[in-house]
Each structure stands twice: as C-alpha cells, then as structure tokens.
Design a protein around this motif. Structure first.
Motif, PDB file in Angstrom:
ATOM      1  N   SER A   1       0.803  -1.222   0.000  1.00 23.44           N
ATOM      2  CA  SER A   1       0.000   0.000   0.000  1.00 23.44           C
ATOM      3  C   SER A   1       0.839   1.276   0.000  1.00 23.44           C
ATOM      4  CB  SER A   1      -0.960   0.003   1.197  1.00 23.44           C
ATOM      5  OG  SER A   1      -0.236  -0.093   2.415  1.00 23.44           O
ATOM      6  N   GLN A   2       2.155   1.168   0.167  1.00 24.25           N
ATOM      7  CA  GLN A   2       3.015   2.342   0.059  1.00 24.25           C
ATOM      8  C   GLN A   2       3.358   2.660  -1.389  1.00 24.25           C
ATOM      9  OE1 GLN A   2       3.543   4.180   2.841  1.00 24.25           O
ATOM     10  NE2 GLN A   2       2.181   2.614   3.683  1.00 24.25           N
ATOM     11  N   ASP A   3       3.090   1.712  -2.289  1.00 27.51           N
ATOM     12  CA  ASP A   3       3.353   1.915  -3.710  1.00 27.51           C
ATOM     13  C   ASP A   3       2.139   2.522  -4.394  1.00 27.51           C
ATOM     14  OD1 ASP A   3       5.855   0.643  -3.474  1.00 27.51           O
ATOM     15  OD2 ASP A   3       4.948  -1.331  -3.770  1.00 27.51           O
ATOM     16  N   ASP A   4       2.379   3.126  -5.570  1.00 22.14           N
ATOM     17  CA  ASP A   4       1.262   3.488  -6.447  1.00 22.14           C
ATOM     18  C   ASP A   4       0.819   2.216  -7.158  1.00 22.14           C
ATOM     19  OD1 ASP A   4       1.317   6.187  -5.824  1.00 22.14           O
ATOM     20  OD2 ASP A   4       2.788   6.652  -7.391  1.00 22.14           O
TER      21      ASP A   4
ATOM     22  N   ILE B   1     -15.246  -3.859  -4.316  1.00 22.85           N
ATOM     23  CA  ILE B   1     -13.883  -3.913  -3.777  1.00 22.85           C
ATOM     24  C   ILE B   1     -13.355  -2.514  -3.477  1.00 22.85           C
ATOM     25  CG2 ILE B   1     -11.493  -4.506  -4.384  1.00 22.85           C
ATOM     26  CD1 ILE B   1     -12.772  -6.984  -5.847  1.00 22.85           C
ATOM     27  N   ALA B   2     -13.624  -1.564  -4.355  1.00 28.15           N
ATOM     28  CA  ALA B   2     -13.183  -0.189  -4.087  1.00 28.15           C
ATOM     29  C   ALA B   2     -13.809   0.344  -2.800  1.00 28.15           C
ATOM     30  CB  ALA B   2     -13.525   0.717  -5.264  1.00 28.15           C
TER      31      ALA B   2
ATOM     32  N   ASN C   1      -6.269   4.278   0.730  1.00 25.97           N
ATOM     33  CA  ASN C   1      -6.392   5.480  -0.079  1.00 25.97           C
ATOM     34  C   ASN C   1      -6.728   5.059  -1.515  1.00 25.97           C
ATOM     35  OD1 ASN C   1      -6.328   8.150  -0.774  1.00 25.97           O
ATOM     36  ND2 ASN C   1      -4.109   8.314  -0.793  1.00 25.97           N
ATOM     37  N   ALA C   2      -7.959   4.583  -1.718  1.00 22.79           N
ATOM     38  CA  ALA C   2      -8.348   3.925  -2.965  1.00 22.79           C
ATOM     39  C   ALA C   2      -9.426   4.715  -3.695  1.00 22.79           C
ATOM     40  CB  ALA C   2      -8.858   2.516  -2.678  1.00 22.79           C
ATOM     41  N   THR C   3      -9.431   4.566  -5.024  1.00 22.93           N
ATOM     42  CA  THR C   3     -10.474   5.159  -5.846  1.00 22.93           C
ATOM     43  C   THR C   3     -10.845   4.191  -6.969  1.00 22.93           C
ATOM     44  OG1 THR C   3     -11.150   7.187  -6.995  1.00 22.93           O
ATOM     45  CG2 THR C   3      -8.971   6.316  -7.521  1.00 22.93           C
ATOM     46  N   TRP C   4     -12.009   4.428  -7.579  1.00 24.14           N
ATOM     47  CA  TRP C   4     -12.549   3.573  -8.630  1.00 24.14           C
ATOM     48  C   TRP C   4     -12.368   4.260  -9.978  1.00 24.14           C
ATOM     49  CZ3 TRP C   4     -16.661   3.912 -12.191  1.00 24.14           C
ATOM     50  CH2 TRP C   4     -17.161   2.704 -12.689  1.00 24.14           C
ATOM     51  N   LEU C   5     -11.855   3.531 -10.962  1.00 21.96           N
ATOM     52  CA  LEU C   5     -11.645   4.070 -12.303  1.00 21.96           C
ATOM     53  C   LEU C   5     -12.402   3.225 -13.309  1.00 21.96           C
ATOM     54  CD1 LEU C   5     -10.085   6.040 -14.195  1.00 21.96           C
ATOM     55  CD2 LEU C   5      -8.267   4.324 -14.282  1.00 21.96           C
TER      56      LEU C   5
ATOM     57  N   LYS D   1      -3.065  13.243  -8.359  1.00 17.58           N
ATOM     58  CA  LYS D   1      -3.146  14.620  -7.877  1.00 17.58           C
ATOM     59  C   LYS D   1      -4.132  14.754  -6.725  1.00 17.58           C
ATOM     60  CE  LYS D   1      -1.732  17.090 -12.063  1.00 17.58           C
ATOM     61  NZ  LYS D   1      -2.166  17.980 -13.180  1.00 17.58           N
ATOM     62  N   ASN D   2      -5.135  13.891  -6.731  1.00 14.99           N
ATOM     63  CA  ASN D   2      -6.108  13.872  -5.634  1.00 14.99           C
ATOM     64  C   ASN D   2      -5.626  13.018  -4.468  1.00 14.99           C
ATOM     65  OD1 ASN D   2      -7.919  15.523  -6.999  1.00 14.99           O
ATOM     66  ND2 ASN D   2      -8.951  13.789  -7.971  1.00 14.99           N
ATOM     67  N   GLU D   3      -4.334  12.725  -4.475  1.00  9.99           N
ATOM     68  CA  GLU D   3      -3.668  11.994  -3.388  1.00  9.99           C
ATOM     69  C   GLU D   3      -4.237  10.598  -3.200  1.00  9.99           C
ATOM     70  OE1 GLU D   3      -3.777  14.470   0.054  1.00  9.99           O
ATOM     71  OE2 GLU D   3      -2.385  15.938  -0.799  1.00  9.99           O
ATOM     72  N   THR D   4      -4.552   9.959  -4.326  1.00 13.91           N
ATOM     73  CA  THR D   4      -4.961   8.555  -4.324  1.00 13.91           C
ATOM     74  C   THR D   4      -3.825   7.723  -4.891  1.00 13.91           C
ATOM     75  OG1 THR D   4      -7.291   9.103  -4.642  1.00 13.91           O
ATOM     76  CG2 THR D   4      -6.600   6.884  -5.258  1.00 13.91           C
ATOM     77  N   ASN D   5      -3.455   6.655  -4.185  1.00 11.14           N
ATOM     78  CA  ASN D   5      -2.356   5.828  -4.708  1.00 11.14           C
ATOM     79  C   ASN D   5      -2.790   4.416  -5.065  1.00 11.14           C
ATOM     80  OD1 ASN D   5      -2.522   5.032  -1.889  1.00 11.14           O
ATOM     81  ND2 ASN D   5      -0.562   3.997  -2.206  1.00 11.14           N
TER      82      ASN D   5
END
Length: 422
Positions: free
Chosen positions: A28-31, A129-130, A139-143, A178-182
């Motif tokens: 989780s420290q990685d993008d 899952i997201a 720190n997750a987002t859905w694409l 940019k929205n600080e999601t990794n």
C-alpha cells in the motif's frame, strides 16, 4: 507504478475479498493499479442472462438476475457492517440498470448486447472492492475502464487503439494521483468505442487489461495473482509432479501461450515485451511465496521441459480425388473454409497428395466439413485424440507421455515436439 490483477477466483466470496485487501496492504506504500475480474462465476451467470434476454424469456430472466443479485449482496453483507453505506445503493442501482436493459425488446446485434450485459460483472466487482478498501482506510479510488481503454467497434473482441488509450489512461491516473490517491481499482476485460459504447476484449481478457495499463504507464512490473504457485511446466490436472518455472523469457511465454498454456492470456505478453516490463505470477493463497517471473532473459528457458495437453482433438485428412499434388490452390480453398467457419488449427501437416490438420472437437462440425469437401477430396478423420506439445524435449520426456499410447502424427523442431496420440 505497479499493476496487480486479481481474477474471479480470488474475489469469489467475502473472505477472498478480505484476502485481496491484505495482499494490497503489503504494497500500500506503492502506487498501484489493481485490475479486477468479475466475482466467481458471475460472467457465466451473465452469459445465461444474455441468452435468456435474446430469447425474451422474461420469467427465467428475472429469476437469474435475482440469484445473481443475492450472490453479490451476500458478499456485501459479510464485508460491510452498516446498511447505509454507499455500496448498497451503488450495487442496487447496477442491478436496476441490468433489469431495465433486459426489460427492453431484444433488437439488433447479439454481440453488441452481449458486451453491454456481460461488462456489468466487472463493474459490480470493482465497485464492491473499491468501497471495501475505502472502508478499511485504504487510499483507494474507482476508475472506469469503459472510459479509458479505447477500442474499435468489434464486439466481444475489441482491438485496442493504443495511441488514444495511452492518453486516456495517463490523464485519468494523473488526475487520481493529484487527488492523493495511490490505489486505483479498475476493471479487466472492458473497453469502449469512439462513440462511448462498451466493448469487451475477449474471454480471459483481464490479464490483457493489466498489460495495457502497464504499457501505457511504463509500470515497474505486473503481478497476476492466481490460485496456483506460479507458472507450472504442465497442468496439474493432467500431469503428476509438476515443476515451477521460476524464470522464463517473454519469448518462451509467448510460445507456451500459443501452444495452449492456460496460465497467461496470449495477448498479455506482447505489450510487456515491447517495454521490457516484468510479469510476475504469484499465488493469492500463499502470497509470500516467490512465484514465477516472465522477463527478457532467455537464460533459463531450457532448464525445465514444459508439457501442454489438448484433449478431444480431431485429425482431419484431405486427399484430392484425382491424386493431384497439394498445391497453393488447394490450400487456399481449404483455409478459406476454415477461416469462414472460425476453425482454429492446432497443428497441420501436408504430403504430396494430402493435407492433415488437428482441431478441437468442439470447434468443428464434421458433417458440414465432409459435405463441403467431399466432391473434390477424400475426407478422413479420427476423433478422441490428444495433442501433446513438449517444449525443450528429449527422448525421456517423450517416452513419459507416450507409454502405452499410439503416436498417430509427430512433428519435431529444435525446441518443440508435438505429438498426436490416441
């Protein structure tokens, strides 16, 4: 940037989703781009829904949608404690969308409707899952891959427009970062046409999606998480004492995929090879184990022989009735028919006066084939055969798979032996 791909077996129930969360936590420290397939057997269920929709069998259709909805809500109820979380409304709305779509009259291209319906499996899984990862403080987002992977309008096997896709993916990912999601959760298998209509990339296309994102983002590596310890030298269903291929080249992986190895989708390797992005295959059951890596070096390719088995094969032989030589005109005639019928040849061989080929029993209508060719050719065929491909063979490896069996046809090159046995 790293790319992970989780298949349907890795997210088949709530405990499996939690396990995926624990694997992601380790990185989780990685993008991360996390590509996810539909849950469990959802794609199969949606295919049944598609068939019922085409038949306009409204009663059976409603029951099938109801069962699939219950399957997903069983998982949701085990993952989330509070009933007012957004995931409940989001998934409810997706099933309402499915019901509304199937309530319309079936008109037009079956394959077009197939893509619109089947694609919902990945949308459902990634939505769940997201939201689960967010609930666990990731720190997750859905694409939406339906807006980032651009294809042509070839339904059920869309061809990627790489130039447009690269721009769309890079733009979407830069915005998320940019929205600080990794951690970005997206769908395997899906794309869209220039008009925005949903396409799919072919069955098992989620591996391909992972390589598309990796290529477009110049990722450090790709990891495909499976229920096997890595890439094995044979399918354990057919072969005892399999061995792990710890490191093989892109070229070797392409060869194995071409001959029918099922661990990696054939289209997955090429984009990674072009940018020399390593592909790891690891076990989601034992995630700390090393697994396999596919990379540039050919140094390790011939260390362990690999075996690929194709069952239920048919050997067809065509001989001109006038015993003329098999020449280009004959081959053009034969291949035109096979192409028209979408029959994929697994192996072929010709002599002066005959042409033989091996195909899957399930892909050929023998009665129709005989009727088509019988005026010009004597047609013979053998059913119930087995095609064995051995990479980096020697005599002991050939003997190992042919004991007590008759070799009907055999081909050997420097690295590969192919045997049709019965």
């Amino acid at each position: 940037m790293r790319v992970f791909k989780f298949g349907g077996a890795s997210v088949k129930d709530a405990e499996s989703v939690k396990n995926v969360g624990e694997i992601i936590r380790e990185y989780s420290q990685d993008d991360l781009i996390v590509v996810v397939s539909a849950m469990g057997k959802t794609t199969n269920a949606l295919e049944q829904i598609m068939q019922l929709y085409a038949k306009q069998d409204k009663s059976a259709l409603e029951n099938q949608i109801f069962d699939l909805k219950n399957f997903h809500f069983t998982i949701i109820n085990e993952l989330f404690e509070k009933q007012n979380l957004p995931v409940f409304d989001k998934v409810n709305n997706l099933f309402q969308t499915l019901s509304n779509y199937c309530s319309t009259n079936f008109v037009g291209d079956y394959d077009f409707h197939y893509d619109q319906i089947i694609s919902l499996g990945e949308i459902l899984s990634t939505t769940i899952i997201a939201e689960y990862l967010k609930s666990q403080s990731f720190n997750a987002t859905w694409l939406d891959a339906r807006k980032t992977v651009r294809t042509d309008n070839r339904w059920r096997e869309g061809r990627v427009n790489w130039e447009v896709t690269e721009v769309l993916i890079q733009t979407a990912v830069e915005k998320a970062i940019k929205n600080e999601t990794n951690i970005i959760i997206t769908q395997g298998f899906l794309g869209h046409t220039p008009k925005g209509e949903t396409t799919t990339l072919g069955r098992e296309g989620s591996d391909f999606t992972a390589s598309i994102f990796a290529y477009c983002l110049d990722a450090n590596d790709v990891t495909i998480w499976k229920d096997v310890p890595g890439m094995l030298n044979a399918d354990p269903k057919y072969f005892d004492n399999t061995e792990l291929l710890e490191k093989i080249s892109f070229r070797e992986a392409i060869e194995l995929a071409y001959f029918g190895a099922s661990v990696i989708h054939p289209k997955t390797i090429q984009p990674l090879k072009r940018k020399r992005i390593p592909l790891h295959i690891k076990s989601f059951i034992h995630p700390s184990e090393q697994g396999s890596v596919i990379q540039e070096s050919i140094e390790y390719d011939d260390h362990i022989p690999s075996f690929i088995f194709k069952l239920d094969q048919v050997l067809v032989s065509l001989t001109p009735k006038d015993f003329s030589f098999i020449v280009e005109e004959n081959l053009e005639h034969i291949f035109a028919y096979l192409n028209q019928q979408k029959i994929r040849i697994n192996l072929m061989q010709n002599s002066a006066v005959s042409f033989s080929f091996i195909v899957d029993q399930s892909r050929i209508n023998l009665e129709a084939l005989v009727a088509y060719f019988q005026d010009d050719y004597a047609v013979k065929y053998n059913q119930g055969l087995e095609l064995v491909t051995i990479r980096h063979y020697d005599e002991p490896t050939i003997n190992r798979v042919t004991v007590g069996k008759k070799i009907i046809l055999e081909q050997r090159s420097r690295q590969t032996a192919r045997l049709v046995i019965g």
